[in-house]
Motif scaffolding. Sequence first.
Motif, PDB file in Angstrom:
ATOM      1  N   SER A  47       0.975  -1.031  -0.106  1.00  0.00           N
ATOM      2  CA  SER A  47      -0.465  -0.006   0.195  1.00  0.00           C
ATOM      3  C   SER A  47       0.784   1.131   0.160  1.00  0.00           C
ATOM      4  N   ALA A  48       0.569   2.810  -0.398  1.00  0.00           N
ATOM      5  CA  ALA A  48       0.813   3.462  -0.091  1.00  0.00           C
ATOM      6  C   ALA A  48       2.055   3.929   0.961  1.00  0.00           C
ATOM      7  N   GLY A  49       2.470   5.020   0.941  1.00  0.00           N
ATOM      8  CA  GLY A  49       3.629   4.864   2.446  1.00  0.00           C
ATOM      9  C   GLY A  49       3.899   4.217   3.037  1.00  0.00           C
ATOM     10  N   VAL A  50       4.592   3.196   2.577  1.00  0.00           N
ATOM     11  CA  VAL A  50       5.067   2.395   3.420  1.00  0.00           C
ATOM     12  C   VAL A  50       6.789   1.846   3.250  1.00  0.00           C
ATOM     13  N   GLY A  51       7.343   2.459   1.929  1.00  0.00           N
ATOM     14  CA  GLY A  51       8.948   2.861   2.537  1.00  0.00           C
ATOM     15  C   GLY A  51       9.073   2.529   0.306  1.00  0.00           C
ATOM     16  N   LYS A  52       8.316   1.682  -0.581  1.00  0.00           N
ATOM     17  CA  LYS A  52       8.326   0.503  -2.160  1.00  0.00           C
ATOM     18  C   LYS A  52       9.483   1.399  -2.369  1.00  0.00           C
ATOM     19  N   THR A  53       9.106   2.916  -2.781  1.00  0.00           N
ATOM     20  CA  THR A  53      10.412   3.676  -3.352  1.00  0.00           C
ATOM     21  C   THR A  53      11.757   4.160  -2.963  1.00  0.00           C
ATOM     22  N   THR A  54      11.339   4.784  -1.993  1.00  0.00           N
ATOM     23  CA  THR A  54      12.897   4.514  -0.668  1.00  0.00           C
ATOM     24  C   THR A  54      13.346   3.511  -0.174  1.00  0.00           C
ATOM     25  N   ALA A  55      12.693   2.515  -0.506  1.00  0.00           N
ATOM     26  CA  ALA A  55      13.862   1.392  -0.808  1.00  0.00           C
ATOM     27  C   ALA A  55      14.922   1.345  -2.213  1.00  0.00           C
ATOM     28  N   ALA A  56      13.976   0.944  -3.189  1.00  0.00           N
ATOM     29  CA  ALA A  56      14.311   1.347  -4.098  1.00  0.00           C
ATOM     30  C   ALA A  56      15.883   2.116  -4.659  1.00  0.00           C
ATOM     31  N   VAL A  57      15.437   3.546  -4.030  1.00  0.00           N
ATOM     32  CA  VAL A  57      15.901   4.208  -4.022  1.00  0.00           C
ATOM     33  C   VAL A  57      17.796   4.004  -3.489  1.00  0.00           C
ATOM     34  N   THR A  58      17.513   4.037  -1.882  1.00  0.00           N
ATOM     35  CA  THR A  58      18.186   3.772  -1.275  1.00  0.00           C
ATOM     36  C   THR A  58      19.243   2.549  -1.583  1.00  0.00           C
ATOM     37  N   LEU A  59      18.082   1.440  -2.456  1.00  0.00           N
ATOM     38  CA  LEU A  59      19.591   0.146  -2.879  1.00  0.00           C
ATOM     39  C   LEU A  59      19.965   0.620  -4.020  1.00  0.00           C
ATOM     40  N   ALA A  60      19.806   1.653  -4.767  1.00  0.00           N
ATOM     41  CA  ALA A  60      20.287   1.697  -5.983  1.00  0.00           C
ATOM     42  C   ALA A  60      21.593   3.092  -5.448  1.00  0.00           C
ATOM     43  N   ARG A  61      20.842   3.927  -5.197  1.00  0.00           N
ATOM     44  CA  ARG A  61      22.920   4.439  -3.826  1.00  0.00           C
ATOM     45  C   ARG A  61      23.730   2.900  -3.645  1.00  0.00           C
ATOM     46  N   GLU A  62      23.421   2.495  -2.270  1.00  0.00           N
ATOM     47  CA  GLU A  62      24.291   2.014  -1.596  1.00  0.00           C
ATOM     48  C   GLU A  62      24.783   0.519  -2.805  1.00  0.00           C
ATOM     49  N   PHE A  63      24.620  -0.097  -4.346  1.00  0.00           N
ATOM     50  CA  PHE A  63      24.953  -0.785  -4.564  1.00  0.00           C
ATOM     51  C   PHE A  63      25.707   0.264  -5.661  1.00  0.00           C
ATOM     52  N   PHE A  64      25.921   1.710  -6.368  1.00  0.00           N
ATOM     53  CA  PHE A  64      26.565   1.499  -7.357  1.00  0.00           C
ATOM     54  C   PHE A  64      26.948   3.075  -6.139  1.00  0.00           C
ATOM     55  N   ARG A  65      26.766   3.243  -5.401  1.00  0.00           N
ATOM     56  CA  ARG A  65      27.568   4.496  -4.619  1.00  0.00           C
ATOM     57  C   ARG A  65      27.811   5.027  -5.239  1.00  0.00           C
ATOM     58  N   ASP A  66      29.197   6.207  -5.765  1.00  0.00           N
ATOM     59  CA  ASP A  66      29.363   7.368  -6.100  1.00  0.00           C
ATOM     60  C   ASP A  66      28.618   7.296  -7.782  1.00  0.00           C
ATOM     61  N   SER A  67      28.753   6.706  -8.300  1.00  0.00           N
ATOM     62  CA  SER A  67      28.041   5.820  -9.879  1.00  0.00           C
ATOM     63  C   SER A  67      26.542   6.265  -9.870  1.00  0.00           C
ATOM     64  N   TRP A  68      25.755   6.363  -9.146  1.00  0.00           N
ATOM     65  CA  TRP A  68      24.514   5.778  -8.832  1.00  0.00           C
ATOM     66  C   TRP A  68      23.176   6.485  -9.861  1.00  0.00           C
ATOM     67  N   GLN A  69      23.550   7.744 -10.119  1.00  0.00           N
ATOM     68  CA  GLN A  69      22.943   8.477 -10.594  1.00  0.00           C
ATOM     69  C   GLN A  69      23.585   8.303 -12.036  1.00  0.00           C
ATOM     70  N   MET A  70      24.391   7.759 -12.916  1.00  0.00           N
ATOM     71  CA  MET A  70      24.569   7.528 -13.718  1.00  0.00           C
ATOM     72  C   MET A  70      24.191   6.071 -13.692  1.00  0.00           C
ATOM     73  N   ASN A  71      23.418   5.173 -13.256  1.00  0.00           N
ATOM     74  CA  ASN A  71      23.544   3.673 -13.490  1.00  0.00           C
ATOM     75  C   ASN A  71      22.203   3.386 -13.136  1.00  0.00           C
ATOM     76  N   PHE A  72      21.160   4.026 -12.639  1.00  0.00           N
ATOM     77  CA  PHE A  72      19.607   4.559 -11.577  1.00  0.00           C
ATOM     78  C   PHE A  72      18.651   5.548 -12.767  1.00  0.00           C
ATOM     79  N   ARG A  73      18.109   4.903 -13.382  1.00  0.00           N
ATOM     80  CA  ARG A  73      17.027   5.703 -13.674  1.00  0.00           C
ATOM     81  C   ARG A  73      14.998   5.250 -13.494  1.00  0.00           C
TER      82      ARG A  73
END
Length: 224
Positions: A47-73
């Motif tokens: 349901s809404a507001g439980v952390g789905k988008t947050t989880a996707a973005v934080t996962l990408a940040r930790e996965f790619f670190r410095d290059s996360w913005q280039m490799n995540f859309r």
Amino acid sequence: MDESHTIWIEKYRPQKLADIVGQDEIVERLSSYVRSGNLPHLLFTGSAGVGKTTAAVTLAREFFRDSWQMNFRELNASDERGIDVVRNQIKQFARTTPLGDATFKILFLDEADALTTDAQAALRRTMESYAQTCRFILSCNYSSKIIDPIQSRCAIYRFKPLSPAAIREEIRRIAHRESLNIRPDAMEAIVYIAQGDMRKAINALQGAAIISRDIDATMVYAIT
Ligand SMILES: Nc1ncnc2c1ncn2[C@@H]1O[C@H](COP(=O)(O)OP(=O)(O)OP(=O)(O)O)[C@@H](O)[C@H]1O
Ligand SMILES: [Mg+2]
């Protein structure tokens, strides 16, 4: 930005997987992907507001670190410009080479349940064609609206509505940072209004905080 115009759901959006509250099992499993350096396609549902988008973005940040913005859309499937545009953007992003030392990119498709069955069938083919260079994270409120062939290609994560304890923990944290005093009845009012939705809880807190820094239940109900 003028502090008084900051939206708290953005200001306090967790920046790390470990800062996501109330979804411990999911966070643990996503963290293990980071440690292993690999990732299947993922389907986040709940349901809404439980952390789905947050989880996707934080996962990408930790996965790619410095290059996360280039490799995540991040793309929204219910984009008003139409599915063809989205489809082209998906293909465009998925087929280009990952940057830095990444071996694949991550495409986050929000509101995937807004896609028609035809569009999902096309997406399924794209997921297959570009699986080497792109992993997909799909997010939706209802997994039943996602066609079986896509579901079977994804690891499925069911986000639960947040418990009262998880809501209290996050609200206490934000109240502390904002130097607010929350009376016990106000906390219970926020938990009641939220119904497991952290976005609602934080918005209720921010609304009440406009009235006073010493918050009681009447202030919480006054703005909802
Ligand atoms: N589990 C959580 N821990 C901490 N904060 C959270 C959590 N879930 C949501 N939030 C807060 O609520 C806001 C909205 O969360 P998010 O965008 O991740 O929701 P969502 O599950 O993607 O919802 P929707 O289905 O509406 O897209 C975040 O910015 C964050 O401040
Ligand atoms: Mg979302």
